[in-house]
Design an enzyme around this catalytic site. Structure first.
Site, PDB file in Angstrom:
ATOM      1  N   LYS A  23      -4.809   1.796 -17.084  1.00 32.49           N
ATOM      2  CA  LYS A  23      -5.974   2.153 -16.279  1.00 32.49           C
ATOM      3  C   LYS A  23      -5.548   2.884 -14.991  1.00 32.49           C
ATOM      4  O   LYS A  23      -6.113   3.925 -14.648  1.00 32.49           O
ATOM      5  CB  LYS A  23      -6.725   0.851 -15.954  1.00 32.49           C
ATOM      6  N   GLN A 169      -4.034   1.280  -3.827  1.00 34.05           N
ATOM      7  CA  GLN A 169      -5.265   2.082  -3.769  1.00 34.05           C
ATOM      8  C   GLN A 169      -5.361   2.794  -2.429  1.00 34.05           C
ATOM      9  O   GLN A 169      -5.722   3.971  -2.366  1.00 34.05           O
ATOM     10  CB  GLN A 169      -6.491   1.198  -4.005  1.00 34.05           C
ATOM     11  N   ASP A 338      -2.519  -8.087 -10.415  1.00 36.08           N
ATOM     12  CA  ASP A 338      -3.519  -8.167 -11.487  1.00 36.08           C
ATOM     13  C   ASP A 338      -3.168  -9.232 -12.528  1.00 36.08           C
ATOM     14  O   ASP A 338      -4.013  -9.597 -13.352  1.00 36.08           O
ATOM     15  CB  ASP A 338      -3.664  -6.799 -12.165  1.00 36.08           C
TER      16      ASP A 338
HETATM   17  C1  S3P Z   1      -4.586  -0.480  -8.419  1.00 39.51           C
HETATM   18  C2  S3P Z   1      -4.064  -1.195  -7.374  1.00 39.51           C
HETATM   19  C3  S3P Z   1      -4.323  -2.628  -7.164  1.00 39.51           C
HETATM   20  C4  S3P Z   1      -4.831  -3.296  -8.420  1.00 39.51           C
HETATM   21  C5  S3P Z   1      -5.907  -2.511  -9.109  1.00 39.51           C
HETATM   22  C6  S3P Z   1      -5.425  -1.112  -9.455  1.00 39.51           C
HETATM   23  C7  S3P Z   1      -4.279   0.956  -8.507  1.00 39.51           C
HETATM   24  O1  S3P Z   1      -5.283  -2.772  -6.142  1.00 39.51           O
HETATM   25  O2  S3P Z   1      -5.306  -4.595  -8.147  1.00 39.51           O
HETATM   26  O3  S3P Z   1      -6.310  -3.170 -10.303  1.00 39.51           O
HETATM   27  O4  S3P Z   1      -4.534   1.575  -9.564  1.00 39.51           O
HETATM   28  O5  S3P Z   1      -3.760   1.504  -7.530  1.00 39.51           O
HETATM   29  P1  S3P Z   1      -4.866  -2.785  -4.584  1.00 39.51           P
HETATM   30  O6  S3P Z   1      -4.045  -1.597  -4.378  1.00 39.51           O
HETATM   31  O7  S3P Z   1      -6.136  -2.697  -3.804  1.00 39.51           O
HETATM   32  O8  S3P Z   1      -4.154  -4.083  -4.390  1.00 39.51           O
END
Ligand code: S3P
Length: 452
Positions: A23, A169, A338
């Protein structure tokens, strides 16, 4: 549509699987393909609702997308080719969609709105609003929550931003905003703290991404920077299987003695495969295949390694001699973020008990995952102490089948589907349809490898 899902205990898991595309990598591949100046074809694209929200939003921004199952063709519009959308972009349940698109929209010369479902509208957005405003965008929100109204600015100002929380993120949001800056945009985080898919993908597309190790307050941190370009071409490629989806199958196989499961072509990015190390330290027989004789991995599309994972279930989980693996904490947490719900389920079977600490971020995921895990474990007869930043399970406990609640959260639904397989008696999970957020095929694939 499934509502309450009944799950009977299983004897073991056996078989061979290939899982839908990762994903996190799919979101990034789609966003960068949209901003490129050529057409790209992405294979094994994630089937998740979350990635569907990203594609839908990109289409609203004027990007032509053709989808045929897991194959997606994207006609890039170039860094300055997005069009002002005529309606708010609905990111659904997807934090990644909202936070990464916010980075892209901050550098446009139009106003746009990002919104999402009730869960997403209650997740913190100040973490991206602050750096994007420093870069010159104007963002209004409901006191730090979506809907977000983004008044973009082109070009944005180059900044050096020190991350306050470990979040890929947020890091990706800033690096993507950095594509519409004149010069270099820098993000500083603890070394290797969070998943590095954005950096790898940008590098594979020819961007100059630098990572420098520096010292801040006697801690080693990493300064990651990207230099913008006027235009770029994206590559076609295959997305590796999602290791965070694989985690549920790996845990189920590890917990059911006699299981033998092979999962083919899973993403093995070092910032994502920490779960395998944790399982090994608990005595689980988990191996990797497809390493080339020189030690490198078989395929490297988007600069992402992937290989096959083989798990053999055996009786009992016990920490290695150091006893450390009874507690997950510290720098390990962002790399397992996750997988923590399913690790908590697995923790109920660890000799000597199990604890997760330093994981306050779990409270602001798709649900309050600490609360959701604690409530469901208690329903299954587990004694568990809730902490602000985690939980403690004092001893190994036989699980009882129970009425469980996914709290509308895909990873809670899947973690407790695994718990139900090792329980005594049947369980029922309310809100199990939420698995579609990341993994619509979950229950069908699980059924295909279960022996009762
Ligand atoms: C993700 C980063 C994580 C993760 C999310 C996907 C990403 O979140 O929990 O399912 O694709 O960068 P955070 O960066 O907010 O911890």
């Amino acid at each position: 549509m499934i509502h309450a899902m009944r799950i009977e205990p299983a004897r073991k898991i056996s078989g061979e699987l290939r899982l839908p595309g990762d994903k996190s990598i799919s979101h990034r591949a789609a966003i960068l393909a949209a901003l490129a100046s050529n057409r790209t074809q992405i294979a094994n694209f994630s089937t998740s609702e979350d990635c569907r929200a990203t594609l839908r939003s990109l289409a609203q921004l004027g990007v032509e997308i053709e989808r045929d199952g897991t194959s997606v063709a994207i006609e890039g519009v170039g860094l300055d080719g997005l069009r002002q959308p005529s309606a708010p972009l609905d990111c659904g349940n997807s934090g990644s969609t909202m936070r990464m698109l916010a980075g892209v929209l901050a550098g446009q010369d139009f106003v746009s709105m990002l919104t999402g479902d009730e869960s997403l509208r209650s997740r913190p957005m100040k973490r991206i609003i602050e750096p994007l405003e420093m870069m010159g965008a104007r963002i209004s929100s409901e006191s730090g929550y979506a809907p977000l109204r983004i008044e973009g600015r082109r070009p944005l100002k180059a900044i050096s931003y020190e991350m306050k929380i470990a979040s890929a993120q947020v890091k990706s949001c800033i690096l993507l905003a950095g594509l519409n800056v004149r010069g270099r945009t820098e993000v500083i985080e603890r070394k290797g703290a969070t998943r590095d898919h954005t950096e790898r993908m940008l590098r594979s597309l020819g961007f100059k991404v630098q990572t420098k190790t520096i010292e801040r307050n006697s801690v080693e941190v990493e300064a990651i920077s990207v230099e913008s370009r006027a235009q770029f071409s994206a590559h076609s490629g295959t997305i590796p299987g999602d290791i965070s989806s694989a985690a549920f199958f790996i845990a189920a196989a590890a917990l059911l003695p006699g299981s033998k499961l092979k999962i083919n072509q899973v993403g093995l990015n070092p910032t994502r495969k920490q779960i395998l190390t944790v399982l090994r330290s608990l005595g689980v027989d988990v191996r990797l295949e497809s390493v080339k004789p020189d030690g490198s991995w078989e395929r490297q599309d988007f600069d992402e390694p992937f290989g096959d994972i083989i798990v053999n279930g055996s009786i009992g989980l016990a920490p290695a001699v150091d006893g450390q693996s009874n507690v997950l904490r510290g720098d390990l947490i962002p790399q397992l973020i996750d997988e923590l719900p399913v690790l908590a389920v697995l923790g109920t079977q660890v000799l000597g008990g199990f604890s997760i600490r330093d994981a306050k971020e779990l409270r602001v995921k798709e649900s309050d995952r600490i609360r959701a895990v604690v409530e469901n474990l208690r329903a299954m007869g587990v004694e568990v102490e809730e902490h602000e930043d985690g939980l403690t399970i004092p001893r190994r406990t036989r699980l009882r089948g129970a009425k469980l609640d996914a709290h509308g959260d895909h990873r809670i639904a899947m973690a407790f589907a695994v718990a139900a397989l090792i329980a005594e008696g049947a369980s029922e999970i309310t809100g199990a349809e939420s698995v579609a957020v990341s993994f619509p095929e979950f229950f069908d694939l699980l059924e295909s490898v279960i022996e009762r």
